[in-house]
Write a protein that holds these residues in place. Structure first.
Motif, PDB file in Angstrom:
ATOM      1  N   ARG A   9       0.832  -1.198   0.000  1.00 21.55           N
ATOM      2  CA  ARG A   9       0.000   0.000   0.000  1.00 21.55           C
ATOM      3  C   ARG A   9       0.871   1.253   0.000  1.00 21.55           C
ATOM      4  O   ARG A   9       1.818   1.371   0.781  1.00 21.55           O
ATOM      5  CB  ARG A   9      -0.889   0.004   1.236  1.00 21.55           C
ATOM      6  CG  ARG A   9      -1.961   1.086   1.174  1.00 21.55           C
ATOM      7  CD  ARG A   9      -2.830   1.056   2.416  1.00 21.55           C
ATOM      8  NE  ARG A   9      -3.804  -0.021   2.390  1.00 21.55           N
ATOM      9  CZ  ARG A   9      -4.983   0.031   1.772  1.00 21.55           C
ATOM     10  NH1 ARG A   9      -5.317   1.102   1.093  1.00 21.55           N
ATOM     11  NH2 ARG A   9      -5.812  -0.985   1.808  1.00 21.55           N
ATOM     12  N   LYS A  10       0.539   2.173  -0.910  1.00 23.89           N
ATOM     13  CA  LYS A  10       1.282   3.437  -0.975  1.00 23.89           C
ATOM     14  C   LYS A  10       0.481   4.501  -0.255  1.00 23.89           C
ATOM     15  O   LYS A  10      -0.720   4.639  -0.495  1.00 23.89           O
ATOM     16  CB  LYS A  10       1.419   3.863  -2.439  1.00 23.89           C
ATOM     17  CG  LYS A  10       2.728   3.455  -3.073  1.00 23.89           C
ATOM     18  CD  LYS A  10       2.724   3.792  -4.533  1.00 23.89           C
ATOM     19  CE  LYS A  10       3.475   5.051  -4.846  1.00 23.89           C
ATOM     20  NZ  LYS A  10       3.404   5.385  -6.278  1.00 23.89           N
ATOM     21  N   GLY A  11       1.132   5.255   0.607  1.00 26.23           N
ATOM     22  CA  GLY A  11       0.428   6.329   1.298  1.00 26.23           C
ATOM     23  C   GLY A  11       0.027   7.425   0.324  1.00 26.23           C
ATOM     24  O   GLY A  11       0.650   7.598  -0.723  1.00 26.23           O
ATOM     25  N   MET A  12      -1.051   8.148   0.687  1.00 30.62           N
ATOM     26  CA  MET A  12      -1.522   9.247  -0.163  1.00 30.62           C
ATOM     27  C   MET A  12      -0.971  10.563   0.373  1.00 30.62           C
ATOM     28  O   MET A  12      -1.045  10.826   1.565  1.00 30.62           O
ATOM     29  CB  MET A  12      -3.057   9.265  -0.103  1.00 30.62           C
ATOM     30  CG  MET A  12      -3.691  10.316  -0.983  1.00 30.62           C
ATOM     31  SD  MET A  12      -5.460  10.581  -0.588  1.00 30.62           S
ATOM     32  CE  MET A  12      -6.104   8.929  -0.561  1.00 30.62           C
ATOM     33  N   LEU A  13      -0.424  11.358  -0.532  1.00 28.42           N
ATOM     34  CA  LEU A  13       0.019  12.696  -0.149  1.00 28.42           C
ATOM     35  C   LEU A  13      -1.082  13.665  -0.571  1.00 28.42           C
ATOM     36  O   LEU A  13      -1.283  13.916  -1.765  1.00 28.42           O
ATOM     37  CB  LEU A  13       1.346  13.041  -0.839  1.00 28.42           C
ATOM     38  CG  LEU A  13       1.961  14.392  -0.477  1.00 28.42           C
ATOM     39  CD1 LEU A  13       2.227  14.500   1.024  1.00 28.42           C
ATOM     40  CD2 LEU A  13       3.272  14.612  -1.236  1.00 28.42           C
ATOM     41  N   LEU A  14      -1.831  14.151   0.422  1.00 33.32           N
ATOM     42  CA  LEU A  14      -2.992  15.003   0.137  1.00 33.32           C
ATOM     43  C   LEU A  14      -2.608  16.467   0.358  1.00 33.32           C
ATOM     44  O   LEU A  14      -2.324  16.881   1.491  1.00 33.32           O
ATOM     45  CB  LEU A  14      -4.147  14.602   1.067  1.00 33.32           C
ATOM     46  CG  LEU A  14      -5.447  15.364   0.919  1.00 33.32           C
ATOM     47  CD1 LEU A  14      -6.073  15.167  -0.463  1.00 33.32           C
ATOM     48  CD2 LEU A  14      -6.448  14.931   1.995  1.00 33.32           C
ATOM     49  N   VAL A  15      -2.558  17.210  -0.730  1.00 40.09           N
ATOM     50  CA  VAL A  15      -2.188  18.627  -0.671  1.00 40.09           C
ATOM     51  C   VAL A  15      -3.470  19.457  -0.626  1.00 40.09           C
ATOM     52  O   VAL A  15      -4.284  19.379  -1.549  1.00 40.09           O
ATOM     53  CB  VAL A  15      -1.376  19.031  -1.916  1.00 40.09           C
ATOM     54  CG1 VAL A  15      -1.051  20.517  -1.891  1.00 40.09           C
ATOM     55  CG2 VAL A  15      -0.115  18.194  -2.021  1.00 40.09           C
ATOM     56  N   VAL A  16      -3.657  20.205   0.447  1.00 45.31           N
ATOM     57  CA  VAL A  16      -4.852  21.032   0.568  1.00 45.31           C
ATOM     58  C   VAL A  16      -4.435  22.503   0.606  1.00 45.31           C
ATOM     59  O   VAL A  16      -3.616  22.903   1.441  1.00 45.31           O
ATOM     60  CB  VAL A  16      -5.662  20.678   1.840  1.00 45.31           C
ATOM     61  CG1 VAL A  16      -6.932  21.516   1.915  1.00 45.31           C
ATOM     62  CG2 VAL A  16      -6.016  19.195   1.864  1.00 45.31           C
ATOM     63  N   SER A  17      -4.966  23.277  -0.325  1.00 45.77           N
ATOM     64  CA  SER A  17      -4.701  24.714  -0.357  1.00 45.77           C
ATOM     65  C   SER A  17      -6.016  25.459  -0.437  1.00 45.77           C
ATOM     66  O   SER A  17      -7.075  24.869  -0.648  1.00 45.77           O
ATOM     67  CB  SER A  17      -3.844  25.084  -1.577  1.00 45.77           C
ATOM     68  OG  SER A  17      -2.603  24.425  -1.546  1.00 45.77           O
ATOM     69  N   ILE A 128      -9.608  24.520  -1.815  1.00 44.77           N
ATOM     70  CA  ILE A 128     -10.884  24.867  -1.177  1.00 44.77           C
ATOM     71  C   ILE A 128     -11.178  26.344  -1.435  1.00 44.77           C
ATOM     72  O   ILE A 128     -10.325  27.200  -1.161  1.00 44.77           O
ATOM     73  CB  ILE A 128     -10.829  24.556   0.328  1.00 44.77           C
ATOM     74  CG1 ILE A 128     -10.643  23.037   0.491  1.00 44.77           C
ATOM     75  CG2 ILE A 128     -12.095  25.025   1.043  1.00 44.77           C
ATOM     76  CD1 ILE A 128     -10.314  22.590   1.857  1.00 44.77           C
ATOM     77  N   TYR A 129     -12.341  26.624  -1.990  1.00 42.29           N
ATOM     78  CA  TYR A 129     -12.653  28.024  -2.306  1.00 42.29           C
ATOM     79  C   TYR A 129     -13.978  28.457  -1.684  1.00 42.29           C
ATOM     80  O   TYR A 129     -14.867  27.633  -1.450  1.00 42.29           O
ATOM     81  CB  TYR A 129     -12.627  28.263  -3.824  1.00 42.29           C
ATOM     82  CG  TYR A 129     -13.719  27.596  -4.614  1.00 42.29           C
ATOM     83  CD1 TYR A 129     -13.635  26.263  -4.983  1.00 42.29           C
ATOM     84  CD2 TYR A 129     -14.850  28.311  -5.016  1.00 42.29           C
ATOM     85  CE1 TYR A 129     -14.632  25.647  -5.733  1.00 42.29           C
ATOM     86  CE2 TYR A 129     -15.853  27.710  -5.764  1.00 42.29           C
ATOM     87  CZ  TYR A 129     -15.738  26.378  -6.110  1.00 42.29           C
ATOM     88  OH  TYR A 129     -16.727  25.783  -6.843  1.00 42.29           O
ATOM     89  N   PRO A 130     -14.078  29.749  -1.409  1.00 45.30           N
ATOM     90  CA  PRO A 130     -15.279  30.272  -0.736  1.00 45.30           C
ATOM     91  C   PRO A 130     -16.348  30.669  -1.745  1.00 45.30           C
ATOM     92  O   PRO A 130     -16.043  30.890  -2.917  1.00 45.30           O
ATOM     93  CB  PRO A 130     -14.739  31.526  -0.038  1.00 45.30           C
ATOM     94  CG  PRO A 130     -13.696  32.019  -1.000  1.00 45.30           C
ATOM     95  CD  PRO A 130     -13.078  30.809  -1.659  1.00 45.30           C
ATOM     96  N   PRO A 131     -17.602  30.808  -1.290  1.00 44.61           N
ATOM     97  CA  PRO A 131     -18.652  31.237  -2.210  1.00 44.61           C
ATOM     98  C   PRO A 131     -18.476  32.685  -2.676  1.00 44.61           C
ATOM     99  O   PRO A 131     -18.926  33.033  -3.758  1.00 44.61           O
ATOM    100  CB  PRO A 131     -19.940  31.082  -1.397  1.00 44.61           C
ATOM    101  CG  PRO A 131     -19.536  30.851   0.001  1.00 44.61           C
ATOM    102  CD  PRO A 131     -18.121  30.419   0.035  1.00 44.61           C
ATOM    103  N   SER A 132     -17.818  33.519  -1.852  1.00 39.04           N
ATOM    104  CA  SER A 132     -17.597  34.919  -2.262  1.00 39.04           C
ATOM    105  C   SER A 132     -16.413  35.486  -1.478  1.00 39.04           C
ATOM    106  O   SER A 132     -16.020  34.928  -0.443  1.00 39.04           O
ATOM    107  CB  SER A 132     -18.843  35.759  -1.970  1.00 39.04           C
ATOM    108  OG  SER A 132     -18.974  35.934  -0.571  1.00 39.04           O
TER     109      SER A 132
END
Ligand code: 5GP
Length: 212
Positions: A9-17, A128-132
């Motif tokens: 199993r390969k770990g997941m590198l999750l990039v969150v900006s 991740i983006y906002p509605p306004s």
């Protein structure tokens, strides 16, 4: 089999900006609470510690000298200046964990995100983006961790980050926390099932669970 052994199993590198005030931190926290296979990569920063922060939990709070030392030692996977302060992801937070099959979350800005995508093309990138823009402002005022000048600077920087969001694989609207969290879980669930990450061996016989 993608040249890999079964069951490896390969770990997941999750990039969150995403811009400050878009709810990145809350979504990351919820993901880690609901899925213990994820570990947070604690970054280094030269910015001041906030009253609710602890060294080694949200960040390693270091000075410029130590930051320069880490750069010289090639200790960083990436580093960048964000809102006038320096931030860097230590390789030691990421490399071994991924090799052991542990999933790692990076909460980093777009400069860092783009650098990681180049160095680790199999990472999973979510913006991740906002509605306004008004929502961003409201969130930053509510959070009350920065002064007005800092808030304005963050909203200004948000526009630059949002311009580059097309570089990310997934764009997640945070209009409603529950919905955004559900969508984040969907992304992660699908990504976990990729054959590039894990190839199961299927036993001949049905496992006997009655002995447990
Ligand atoms: P804050 O100081 O408000 O916690 O974070 C400011 C910004 O720095 C956020 O956008 C956050 O994602 C980003 N950041 C945190 N750690 C790192 C890092 O190690 N590298 C980069 N490039 N950005 C980071």
């Amino acid at each position: 089999m993608n040249g890999r052994m079964a069951e490896e199993r390969k770990g997941m590198l999750l990039v969150v900006s995403g811009p400050a005030g878009a709810g990145k931190g809350t979504l990351i926290e919820r993901l880690m609470q609901s899925d213990p296979t994820f570990v947070f990569s604690v970054s280094c920063t030269t910015r001041e510690m906030r009253y609710y922060e602890t060294n080694g939990v949200q960040y390693y709070f270091i000075n410029d000298e130590q930051f320069d030392k880490y750069i010289q030692e090639n200790a960083f996977l990436e580093y960048a200046t964000v809102h006038g302060h320096r931030y860097g992801t230590l390789l030691s937070e990421v490399k071994e964990r991924l090799a052991k099959g542990i999933n790692v979350i990076l909460d980093i800005d777009v400069q860092g995100g783009l650098a990681v995508m180049k160095k680790a093309p199999d990472c999973v990138s979510v913006f991740i983006y906002p509605p306004s823009y008004q929502d961003l402002l409201d969130h930053l005022h509510k959070r009350n961790s920065e002064g007005e000048e800092e808030i304005q600077r963050r909203v200004h920087n948000a526009r630059g980050e949002i311009q580059k969001m097309g570089e990310y694989q997934y764009l997640l609207l945070n209009d409603d926390l529950e919905t955004a969290f559900d969508h984040l879980k969907c992304i992660v669930t699908a990504e976990k099932m990729k054959s590039s990450r894990f190839i199961p061996t299927i036993p001949e016989k049905r496992p006997d669970h009655s002995k447990n």
